[in-house]
Design an enzyme around this catalytic site. Sequence first.
Site, short mmCIF file in Angstrom:
data_model
loop_
_atom_site.label_atom_id
_atom_site.label_comp_id
_atom_site.label_asym_id
_atom_site.label_seq_id
_atom_site.Cartn_x
_atom_site.Cartn_y
_atom_site.Cartn_z
N GLY A 124 -9.06 25.93 13.05
CA GLY A 124 -8.13 27.05 13.13
C GLY A 124 -6.71 26.78 12.68
O GLY A 124 -6.00 27.68 12.26
N ASP A 132 -5.76 28.59 24.65
CA ASP A 132 -6.38 29.64 25.46
C ASP A 132 -6.50 29.10 26.89
O ASP A 132 -5.52 29.11 27.64
CB ASP A 132 -7.74 29.95 24.80
N ASP A 190 -10.77 32.61 13.48
CA ASP A 190 -11.98 33.27 12.97
C ASP A 190 -12.74 34.05 14.04
O ASP A 190 -12.66 33.76 15.24
CB ASP A 190 -12.93 32.22 12.41
N ARG A 240 -10.55 33.89 8.62
CA ARG A 240 -9.56 32.79 8.56
C ARG A 240 -8.56 32.98 7.43
O ARG A 240 -7.44 32.48 7.49
CB ARG A 240 -10.26 31.44 8.37
P1 XMP Z 1 -9.18 26.49 24.81
O1 XMP Z 1 -9.84 27.46 25.75
O2 XMP Z 1 -9.83 25.15 24.81
O3 XMP Z 1 -9.45 27.16 23.40
O4 XMP Z 1 -7.68 26.45 25.01
C1 XMP Z 1 -8.82 26.71 22.30
C2 XMP Z 1 -9.64 26.91 21.08
O5 XMP Z 1 -10.50 28.07 21.19
C3 XMP Z 1 -10.38 28.87 20.05
N1 XMP Z 1 -9.84 30.18 20.45
C4 XMP Z 1 -9.79 31.29 19.69
N2 XMP Z 1 -10.19 31.48 18.43
N3 XMP Z 1 -9.46 33.72 18.56
C5 XMP Z 1 -10.03 32.71 17.88
O6 XMP Z 1 -10.36 32.91 16.71
C6 XMP Z 1 -9.04 33.60 19.84
O7 XMP Z 1 -8.54 34.57 20.43
C7 XMP Z 1 -9.23 32.31 20.43
N4 XMP Z 1 -8.93 31.81 21.67
C8 XMP Z 1 -9.32 30.51 21.62
C9 XMP Z 1 -9.49 28.13 19.10
O8 XMP Z 1 -10.27 27.42 18.18
C10 XMP Z 1 -8.71 27.16 19.94
O9 XMP Z 1 -8.40 25.96 19.26
MG MG Z 2 -8.51 25.66 17.08
#
Ligand code: XMP
Ligand code: MG
Length: 178
Positions: free
Chosen positions: A48, A106, A162, A168
């Site tokens: 990402g 997240d 994505d 992306r």
């Molecule tokens: P965590 O929960 O480990 O998540 O903090 C981080 C990774 O999860 C993906 N992520 C997202 N990807 N839209 C996306 O396309 C979103 O809203 C989203 N939220 C989390 C992302 O790869 C990130 O590195």
């Molecule tokens: Mg990521």
Amino acid sequence: MNEITLLDREFSVYLTEDEIQSRVTALAEKISEDLKGQDVLFFGILNGVFLFAADIIRQISLNAHISFIKLASYDGTSSTGKIKELIGWNEDITGKTVVVLEDIVDTGSTLERVIGELKLRKAADIKICTLLFKPEAYTKDIPIDYIGFEIPNSFVVGYGLDYDGYGRNLKAIYKLTK
Ligand code: XMP
Ligand code: MG
């Protein structure tokens, strides 16, 4: 292009290309100022982060290295909480100032895993820079040094992020519409 469809979902524009680019410039200036005189390793978490990393690194005025690791914790539109293997650790980080670059934090599970590994490998100083941060979803207490935008707890795509692999390449960031 305010509304888009990716696979079975509809999204509407949330952060424009201009808004993203001016925030990226501001973050680059702040990091360059804060870490002035230091040799810094920027450490991006793929996939990402690839566009954010490319844009911010070109505006960093420091002696900088850039390296990437890859892992995934996300399937479709909801965080699985499952952290997959980290691949691509081929940089010696002992004693270095490291700036972790993330597209989005997240729950913080990914970040926690990466920070744990950086500490084990004896980085001297670790800073965290994320373009997007979802405060309502965050479950960790690791402080985040640089945040581009705090966003609500909804799914976003574009500018590296994505939906099942799509989106992306979008220049703006789009939010899932209910
Ligand atoms: P965590 O929960 O480990 O998540 O903090 C981080 C990774 O999860 C993906 N992520 C997202 N990807 N839209 C996306 O396309 C979103 O809203 C989203 N939220 C989390 C992302 O790869 C990130 O590195
Ligand atoms: Mg990521």
